[in-house]
Design an enzyme around this catalytic site. Structure first.
Site, mmCIF file in Angstrom:
data_model
loop_
_atom_site.group_PDB
_atom_site.id
_atom_site.type_symbol
_atom_site.label_atom_id
_atom_site.label_comp_id
_atom_site.label_asym_id
_atom_site.label_seq_id
_atom_site.Cartn_x
_atom_site.Cartn_y
_atom_site.Cartn_z
ATOM 1 N N SER A 6 -3.812 -24.385 -55.036
ATOM 2 C CA SER A 6 -4.041 -25.821 -55.236
ATOM 3 C C SER A 6 -3.174 -26.251 -56.413
ATOM 4 O O SER A 6 -2.839 -25.429 -57.279
ATOM 5 C CB SER A 6 -5.519 -26.064 -55.567
ATOM 6 O OG SER A 6 -5.717 -27.380 -56.012
ATOM 7 N N TYR A 44 -13.325 -25.092 -60.663
ATOM 8 C CA TYR A 44 -12.426 -24.919 -59.511
ATOM 9 C C TYR A 44 -11.013 -24.675 -60.018
ATOM 10 O O TYR A 44 -10.327 -23.751 -59.544
ATOM 11 C CB TYR A 44 -12.505 -26.183 -58.650
ATOM 12 C CG TYR A 44 -11.548 -26.227 -57.479
ATOM 13 C CD1 TYR A 44 -11.758 -25.437 -56.344
ATOM 14 C CD2 TYR A 44 -10.449 -27.089 -57.482
ATOM 15 C CE1 TYR A 44 -10.890 -25.501 -55.258
ATOM 16 C CE2 TYR A 44 -9.586 -27.165 -56.401
ATOM 17 C CZ TYR A 44 -9.805 -26.362 -55.287
ATOM 18 O OH TYR A 44 -8.941 -26.426 -54.219
ATOM 19 N N ALA A 45 -10.570 -25.490 -60.994
ATOM 20 C CA ALA A 45 -9.210 -25.327 -61.530
ATOM 21 C C ALA A 45 -9.070 -23.947 -62.167
ATOM 22 O O ALA A 45 -8.047 -23.264 -61.980
ATOM 23 C CB ALA A 45 -8.906 -26.429 -62.542
ATOM 24 N N ALA A 46 -10.092 -23.522 -62.902
ATOM 25 C CA ALA A 46 -10.030 -22.203 -63.549
ATOM 26 C C ALA A 46 -9.911 -21.104 -62.499
ATOM 27 O O ALA A 46 -9.106 -20.166 -62.633
ATOM 28 C CB ALA A 46 -11.285 -21.991 -64.401
ATOM 29 N N ASP A 63 -19.572 -14.057 -45.667
ATOM 30 C CA ASP A 63 -19.604 -14.856 -46.900
ATOM 31 C C ASP A 63 -18.663 -14.167 -47.881
ATOM 32 O O ASP A 63 -18.970 -13.085 -48.393
ATOM 33 C CB ASP A 63 -21.037 -14.899 -47.448
ATOM 34 C CG ASP A 63 -21.136 -15.752 -48.706
ATOM 35 O OD1 ASP A 63 -20.092 -16.019 -49.342
ATOM 36 O OD2 ASP A 63 -22.269 -16.133 -49.051
ATOM 37 N N LYS A 68 -8.799 -21.380 -59.365
ATOM 38 C CA LYS A 68 -7.505 -21.437 -58.668
ATOM 39 C C LYS A 68 -6.372 -20.950 -59.585
ATOM 40 O O LYS A 68 -5.413 -20.352 -59.103
ATOM 41 C CB LYS A 68 -7.224 -22.857 -58.161
ATOM 42 C CG LYS A 68 -8.077 -23.260 -56.948
ATOM 43 C CD LYS A 68 -7.684 -22.501 -55.675
ATOM 44 C CE LYS A 68 -8.393 -23.019 -54.436
ATOM 45 N NZ LYS A 68 -8.084 -22.257 -53.214
HETATM 46 N N1 LIG Z 1 -8.678 -30.422 -49.126
HETATM 47 C C1 LIG Z 1 -7.952 -30.478 -50.238
HETATM 48 O O1 LIG Z 1 -7.736 -31.565 -50.805
HETATM 49 C C2 LIG Z 1 -7.369 -29.218 -50.819
HETATM 50 C C3 LIG Z 1 -6.340 -29.336 -51.778
HETATM 51 C C4 LIG Z 1 -5.785 -28.183 -52.326
HETATM 52 C C5 LIG Z 1 -6.260 -26.946 -51.931
HETATM 53 N N2 LIG Z 1 -7.254 -26.854 -51.015
HETATM 54 C C6 LIG Z 1 -7.724 -25.505 -50.653
HETATM 55 O O2 LIG Z 1 -7.534 -25.331 -49.267
HETATM 56 C C7 LIG Z 1 -8.487 -24.390 -48.780
HETATM 57 C C8 LIG Z 1 -9.160 -24.981 -47.560
HETATM 58 O O3 LIG Z 1 -9.755 -26.207 -47.930
HETATM 59 P P1 LIG Z 1 -10.179 -27.319 -46.897
HETATM 60 O O4 LIG Z 1 -9.774 -28.628 -47.450
HETATM 61 O O5 LIG Z 1 -9.770 -26.946 -45.527
HETATM 62 O O6 LIG Z 1 -11.768 -27.212 -47.067
HETATM 63 P P2 LIG Z 1 -12.965 -27.246 -46.018
HETATM 64 O O7 LIG Z 1 -12.629 -28.143 -44.884
HETATM 65 O O8 LIG Z 1 -14.182 -27.527 -46.819
HETATM 66 O O9 LIG Z 1 -12.975 -25.751 -45.492
HETATM 67 C C9 LIG Z 1 -13.329 -24.708 -46.345
HETATM 68 C C10 LIG Z 1 -13.416 -23.435 -45.521
HETATM 69 O O10 LIG Z 1 -13.821 -22.369 -46.382
HETATM 70 C C11 LIG Z 1 -14.956 -21.740 -45.838
HETATM 71 N N3 LIG Z 1 -15.812 -21.223 -46.889
HETATM 72 C C12 LIG Z 1 -16.321 -21.874 -47.962
HETATM 73 N N4 LIG Z 1 -17.093 -21.055 -48.680
HETATM 74 C C13 LIG Z 1 -17.082 -19.850 -48.043
HETATM 75 C C14 LIG Z 1 -17.698 -18.606 -48.277
HETATM 76 N N5 LIG Z 1 -18.519 -18.406 -49.339
HETATM 77 N N6 LIG Z 1 -17.461 -17.587 -47.420
HETATM 78 C C15 LIG Z 1 -16.667 -17.761 -46.351
HETATM 79 N N7 LIG Z 1 -16.035 -18.917 -46.081
HETATM 80 C C16 LIG Z 1 -16.258 -19.955 -46.912
HETATM 81 C C17 LIG Z 1 -15.652 -22.818 -45.016
HETATM 82 O O11 LIG Z 1 -16.407 -22.258 -43.954
HETATM 83 P P3 LIG Z 1 -17.997 -22.061 -43.890
HETATM 84 O O12 LIG Z 1 -18.621 -23.245 -44.541
HETATM 85 O O13 LIG Z 1 -18.249 -21.958 -42.414
HETATM 86 O O14 LIG Z 1 -18.260 -20.780 -44.612
HETATM 87 C C18 LIG Z 1 -14.454 -23.559 -44.434
HETATM 88 O O15 LIG Z 1 -13.990 -22.881 -43.282
HETATM 89 C C19 LIG Z 1 -9.432 -24.102 -49.937
HETATM 90 O O16 LIG Z 1 -9.050 -22.907 -50.570
HETATM 91 C C20 LIG Z 1 -9.202 -25.279 -50.861
HETATM 92 O O17 LIG Z 1 -9.488 -24.952 -52.206
HETATM 93 C C21 LIG Z 1 -7.808 -27.956 -50.435
#
Ligand SMILES: NC(=O)c1ccc[n+]([C@@H]2O[C@H](COP(=O)([O-])OP(=O)(O)OC[C@H]3O[C@@H](n4cnc5c(N)ncnc54)[C@H](OP(=O)(O)O)[C@@H]3O)[C@@H](O)[C@H]2O)c1
Length: 277
Positions: free
Chosen positions: A153, A166-168, A74, A170
């Site tokens: 992001s 979230y914005a803060a 975590d 990032k």
């Molecule tokens: N999707 C979008 O639209 C978007 C846009 C811009 C940026 N992003 C960024 O891209 C990254 C990946 O996003 P995604 O869209 O792939 O999201 P996602 O499908 O929800 O995946 C998030 C990943 O982070 C892990 N995670 C969350 N909380 C955690 C914790 N406390 N400890 C360890 N692992 C944790 C989750 O795994 P577990 O639940 O197994 O822990 C999962 O593997 C993030 O940083 C997100 O902010 C996403």
């Protein structure tokens, strides 16, 4: 020989979404990988995909450590971050690439938030984890003249309604990694970020709502680029040691327009997120 042959990487948030794509693409490129998240079952599924990708790639250069390492962690807990980095380095043998991808979003107006711990969670998962992991990994990255990659992001560059915490966080992540890039340049370590708008992973359904609980369903239909393309763009830039990537023309335009007509950008962001001016 793949582009990442002989190198080792730690990928956080590798149990799905963009992180899964990053891990599999690194493995296809010949890297040995440590994959990190909380859900062990999903990590084991991704580990199988990575092993298959490594087999298809044919080689992973030096074989001094394990090829795929699963580490449940975590990242919102500092001690777990520090233990995870130590375990990854011990089992991989060294560390060349640290990928900060784990993230957690929120979806609520500020004046609706009932559980203010949402803001603390945003900071711990999206920002403080990056600090803790980086500090634990830096001595190892100095030894290999390694690379730090970060999934930021567009919300780390502009304000976004319903996503204040979230914005803060990032923005904080971006500020930290932008500053670090300057400090570690002389040591031969590069820092590369990607700043995507929406990516089609369904992650908004996992956002925290006003009550601090996971929403469980998409708050709004959003499109976005594919996770695979996002991962490829970050890995290409990271391999070339470029500083950052803003992946779409629309996002690049928004960042530029914000300098000259910020109110216009606010209004179009409101339309994109809330569907109204
Ligand atoms: N999707 C979008 O639209 C978007 C846009 C811009 C940026 N992003 C960024 O891209 C990254 C990946 O996003 P995604 O869209 O792939 O999201 P996602 O499908 O929800 O995946 C998030 C990943 O982070 C892990 N995670 C969350 N909380 C955690 C914790 N406390 N400890 C360890 N692992 C944790 C989750 O795994 P577990 O639940 O197994 O822990 C999962 O593997 C993030 O940083 C997100 O902010 C996403």
């Amino acid at each position: 020989m793949g582009a990442w042959s002989g190198l080792t990487a730690v990928v956080t948030g590798a149990s799905g979404g963009i992180g899964e794509q990053l891990a599999v693409q690194l493995a296809s490129g010949g890297a040995r990988v440590a994959i990190v998240a909380r859900r062990r079952d999903e990590l084991e599924r991704v580990a199988s995909r990575c092993r298959e990708a490594q087999r298809a790639a044919g080689t992973f250069g030096d074989a001094a450590g394990e090829a795929v390492v699963v580490i449940p962690c975590d990242v919102s807990e500092r001690a777990q971050c520090e233990r995870m980095v130590a375990e990854a380095v011990r089992r991989l043998g060294k560390l060349d690439v640290l990928v900060h991808n784990a993230g957690q979003g929120m979806w609520s107006r500020v004046d609706d938030v009932q559980d203010l711990s949402v803001y603390e969670t945003m900071l711990r998962v999206n920002y403080l984890s990056v600090v803790w992991l980086t500090c634990a990994a830096l001595p190892h990255l100095q030894a290999t003249k390694g690379r730090i990659l970060g999934v930021g992001s567009l919300s780390g560059k502009i304000g976004v309604p319903l996503r204040s915490g979230y914005a803060a966080a990032k923005h904080a992540m971006t500020g930290f990694l932008d500053s670090l890039r300057i400090e570690v340049k002389a040591a031969g370590i590069s820092v590369t970020m990607i700043h995507p708008g929406f990516v089609a992973t369904g992650s908004q359904a996992r956002n925290l709502g006003a009550d601090g609980q996971v929403l469980g369903q998409m708050p709004r239909k959003v499109g976005g680029m594919s996770a695979a393309v996002c991962a490829t763009m970050l890995l290409d830039a990271g391999h070339a040691r470029r500083r950052d990537v803003v992946p779409s023309f629309r996002a690049k335009l928004a960042l530029w327009l914000r300098l000259v007509v910020p109110d216009y950008v606010d209004a179009s962001t409101a339309r994109a997120i809330m569907g109204k001016p």
